[in-house]
Design a protein around this motif. Sequence first.
Motif, PDB file in Angstrom:
ATOM      1  N   GLU B  73       0.780  -1.295  -0.065  1.00  0.00           N
ATOM      2  CA  GLU B  73       0.010  -0.097   0.138  1.00  0.00           C
ATOM      3  C   GLU B  73       0.905   1.124   0.023  1.00  0.00           C
ATOM      4  N   VAL B  74       0.518   2.198  -0.801  1.00  0.00           N
ATOM      5  CA  VAL B  74       1.175   3.432  -0.917  1.00  0.00           C
ATOM      6  C   VAL B  74       0.191   4.611  -0.566  1.00  0.00           C
ATOM      7  N   ILE B  75       0.537   5.594   0.332  1.00  0.00           N
ATOM      8  CA  ILE B  75      -0.412   6.489   0.808  1.00  0.00           C
ATOM      9  C   ILE B  75       0.084   7.611  -0.145  1.00  0.00           C
ATOM     10  N   VAL B  76      -0.868   8.378  -1.177  1.00  0.00           N
ATOM     11  CA  VAL B  76      -0.309   9.289  -1.815  1.00  0.00           C
ATOM     12  C   VAL B  76      -0.910  10.508  -1.413  1.00  0.00           C
ATOM     13  N   GLY B  77      -1.745  10.831  -0.379  1.00  0.00           N
ATOM     14  CA  GLY B  77      -2.110  12.058   0.225  1.00  0.00           C
ATOM     15  C   GLY B  77      -3.209  11.762   1.418  1.00  0.00           C
ATOM     16  N   LEU B  78      -3.136  12.840   2.260  1.00  0.00           N
ATOM     17  CA  LEU B  78      -3.912  12.782   3.228  1.00  0.00           C
ATOM     18  C   LEU B  78      -5.030  13.862   3.309  1.00  0.00           C
ATOM     19  N   LEU B  79      -6.243  13.617   3.949  1.00  0.00           N
ATOM     20  CA  LEU B  79      -7.213  14.456   3.742  1.00  0.00           C
ATOM     21  C   LEU B  79      -7.613  14.951   5.086  1.00  0.00           C
ATOM     22  N   TRP B  80      -7.558  16.468   5.424  1.00  0.00           N
ATOM     23  CA  TRP B  80      -7.760  16.838   6.750  1.00  0.00           C
ATOM     24  C   TRP B  80      -9.081  17.550   6.677  1.00  0.00           C
ATOM     25  N   PRO B  81      -9.633  17.846   7.946  1.00  0.00           N
ATOM     26  CA  PRO B  81     -10.830  18.681   8.141  1.00  0.00           C
ATOM     27  C   PRO B  81     -10.890  19.528   7.312  1.00  0.00           C
ATOM     28  N   GLY B  82     -12.081  19.952   6.609  1.00  0.00           N
ATOM     29  CA  GLY B  82     -12.403  21.121   5.671  1.00  0.00           C
ATOM     30  C   GLY B  82     -11.842  20.625   4.321  1.00  0.00           C
ATOM     31  N   ASP B  83     -11.289  19.340   4.134  1.00  0.00           N
ATOM     32  CA  ASP B  83     -11.015  19.145   2.651  1.00  0.00           C
ATOM     33  C   ASP B  83     -12.115  18.335   1.916  1.00  0.00           C
ATOM     34  N   PHE B  84     -12.070  18.647   0.574  1.00  0.00           N
ATOM     35  CA  PHE B  84     -13.242  18.279  -0.006  1.00  0.00           C
ATOM     36  C   PHE B  84     -12.650  16.548  -0.878  1.00  0.00           C
ATOM     37  N   VAL B  85     -13.734  15.894  -0.672  1.00  0.00           N
ATOM     38  CA  VAL B  85     -13.699  14.618  -1.311  1.00  0.00           C
ATOM     39  C   VAL B  85     -14.495  14.437  -2.662  1.00  0.00           C
ATOM     40  N   GLY B  86     -14.018  14.253  -3.981  1.00  0.00           N
ATOM     41  CA  GLY B  86     -14.766  13.932  -4.992  1.00  0.00           C
ATOM     42  C   GLY B  86     -14.022  14.641  -6.289  1.00  0.00           C
ATOM     43  N   ALA B  87     -14.804  14.199  -7.571  1.00  0.00           N
ATOM     44  CA  ALA B  87     -14.386  14.901  -8.577  1.00  0.00           C
ATOM     45  C   ALA B  87     -15.889  15.161  -9.470  1.00  0.00           C
ATOM     46  N   PRO B  88     -16.511  16.299  -9.086  1.00  0.00           N
ATOM     47  CA  PRO B  88     -17.672  16.465  -9.954  1.00  0.00           C
ATOM     48  C   PRO B  88     -17.240  16.973 -11.441  1.00  0.00           C
ATOM     49  N   PHE B  89     -18.031  16.439 -12.256  1.00  0.00           N
ATOM     50  CA  PHE B  89     -17.946  17.006 -13.666  1.00  0.00           C
ATOM     51  C   PHE B  89     -17.081  16.203 -14.197  1.00  0.00           C
ATOM     52  N   LEU B  90     -16.422  14.821 -13.673  1.00  0.00           N
ATOM     53  CA  LEU B  90     -15.313  14.438 -14.476  1.00  0.00           C
ATOM     54  C   LEU B  90     -16.032  13.105 -15.150  1.00  0.00           C
ATOM     55  N   GLY B  91     -17.179  12.987 -15.334  1.00  0.00           N
ATOM     56  CA  GLY B  91     -17.868  11.704 -15.747  1.00  0.00           C
ATOM     57  C   GLY B  91     -17.869  10.535 -15.267  1.00  0.00           C
ATOM     58  N   CYS B 108     -19.783  15.299   5.576  1.00  0.00           N
ATOM     59  CA  CYS B 108     -21.012  15.826   4.911  1.00  0.00           C
ATOM     60  C   CYS B 108     -21.126  15.437   3.640  1.00  0.00           C
ATOM     61  N   GLN B 109     -21.858  14.475   3.278  1.00  0.00           N
ATOM     62  CA  GLN B 109     -21.760  13.733   1.774  1.00  0.00           C
ATOM     63  C   GLN B 109     -22.933  14.372   1.113  1.00  0.00           C
ATOM     64  N   PHE B 110     -22.798  14.262  -0.254  1.00  0.00           N
ATOM     65  CA  PHE B 110     -23.963  14.691  -1.477  1.00  0.00           C
ATOM     66  C   PHE B 110     -23.459  13.946  -2.568  1.00  0.00           C
ATOM     67  N   PRO B 111     -24.728  13.558  -3.121  1.00  0.00           N
ATOM     68  CA  PRO B 111     -24.798  13.112  -4.504  1.00  0.00           C
ATOM     69  C   PRO B 111     -24.251  13.767  -5.274  1.00  0.00           C
ATOM     70  N   ALA B 112     -23.347  13.254  -6.497  1.00  0.00           N
ATOM     71  CA  ALA B 112     -22.363  13.905  -7.328  1.00  0.00           C
ATOM     72  C   ALA B 112     -23.229  15.138  -7.963  1.00  0.00           C
ATOM     73  N   ARG B 113     -24.482  14.515  -8.359  1.00  0.00           N
ATOM     74  CA  ARG B 113     -25.318  15.365  -9.411  1.00  0.00           C
ATOM     75  C   ARG B 113     -25.700  16.379  -8.686  1.00  0.00           C
ATOM     76  N   VAL B 114     -26.027  16.413  -7.472  1.00  0.00           N
ATOM     77  CA  VAL B 114     -26.617  17.658  -6.636  1.00  0.00           C
ATOM     78  C   VAL B 114     -25.482  18.462  -6.571  1.00  0.00           C
ATOM     79  N   MET B 115     -24.341  17.930  -6.238  1.00  0.00           N
ATOM     80  CA  MET B 115     -23.107  18.902  -5.978  1.00  0.00           C
ATOM     81  C   MET B 115     -22.757  19.456  -7.391  1.00  0.00           C
TER      82      MET B 115
END
Lengths: 235, 235
Positions: B73-91, B108-115
């Motif tokens: 396993e290789v960790i390529v990044g960390l996500l901290w409070p306030g960071d955004f997860v996801g890739a809207p519009f990427l198809g 706090c999670q949202f469906p990609a389409r709503v976002m």
Amino acid sequence: MVFEQSCRQCAVRGTALCAALPDADLLGLAGHGTHRRLARGETLVRAGDMAMPCANIQRGLMKICQTNPAGQEVIVGLLWPGDFVGAPFLGPAEAGHDIVALTPVTLCQFPARVMERVLTDNPAMEHALLARTMAELARARARLGSLARATALARVAGFLVETAQRSGAGDGETIAAIDLPLSRGEMADLLGLTIETVSRQMSKLKQAGVIGLPGGRRVVIQDPDALAEAAEDLI
Amino acid sequence: MVFEQSCRQCAVRGTALCAALPDADLLGLAGHGTHRRLARGETLVRAGDMAMPCANIQRGLMKICQTNPAGQEVIVGLLWPGDFVGAPFLGPAEAGHDIVALTPVTLCQFPARVMERVLTDNPAMEHALLARTMAELARARARLGSLARATALARVAGFLVETAQRSGAGDGETIAAIDLPLSRGEMADLLGLTIETVSRQMSKLKQAGVIGLPGGRRVVIQDPDALAEAAEDLI
DNA sequence: CGAATGGTTGAGACTCCTCAATTTGCGTGG
DNA sequence: CCACGCAAATTGAGGAGTCTCAACCATTCG
């Protein structure tokens, strides 16, 4: 018509942002665009600059590099035709990297404010830029993953595979020839190795019959499967 | 009111995207948001998933990781409070990495389409997300630059410095104590080292009086200047 | 032709990995 | 409260891989 000369040419590799623009806005954008040619080695952005231009690369190859405290140059990314340079909406942030032409480059440059207005007026274009930036981020992370534990041989082989793909040479299964856009030193800076190690790995691949080195910067990929396998070699 | 419980809490570290939303849209977004808690080790996204959720991290720490062909396993990044997860519009692209909770996480999670719709309706929010993604890309590239040539000691020291900064402990000049969110094994995966090497470098810093290891995962940064200097040690 | 640049090859030193043994920390159960 | 067992962390010895320093070849340009 101006944009026939400028932005239509940005539509390289089918990924260009201008494809998302209606013609009217394309025309407006083209009116603010500057065609620019950079000679090999010329710098577009210097680390520490407070102004980051926005540009689309039409032809040629650029490197994104930083200089570490010891004065060594590290290449953290390459920019190919169709790639976007710039950071709209980021505010007056300091550029963190140099962006330098590795080959003669032609690009289509815009003032950041114009680009920001066009993006605001064209949500589809901004969506495309956002999606592309996310994809680029994923690619940078993938590179992080491979640099972390790959051997020197794997780094070199991986670079050859990626270069063959991006320069459109061959289908990854048959013999293909590419002209490396980078010197051994630049490959070393990109892969986190030394010139000598890069050279040794290239020689090793040649000895094994995986690649041929007919001279200059030309590389013949004689055994794509073996090359791909070498790219997965890990510590 | 719903969003008082959800999105106002997203506004962590002053960088959250929701800060760019007018209240009416914030309310609309909150209506589609799901509060979620993840236990330590729980997976939010798995590499290969075709659906990439959109979420804001409120509390806790997550890792972005990939598994290389050898199964490491290789960790390529960390996500901290306030960071955004996801890739809207990427198809419908395949997720390239796993995203896993390192600590108990609330998000706090949202469906990609709503976002995507909210982003389209709120250019300021999309601008903010674009700028942040570009900044994240620059950070990933900076990490690439340091991983490329840094010694084991520099990687460990640099990780400690960054962790101290991001967890808000101390001002980088005085003695500060942090609780490491990662095990030695996870640090090794993040820094491209082995557990033993990470441990040895920590011990070396302790011997030199730069840090203290009072027990557990607690680290006391006794000499921030020396630590910062160690972080610049290069091969 | 000589100088300069880029590339290749070799020998030794140093860093980090591998394998192995030991110690520490912590929760469980007696 | 202590013994036990397990996972995590530390420490040691030896070996593999890459860097450093150095010499040598190839090509280009004055």
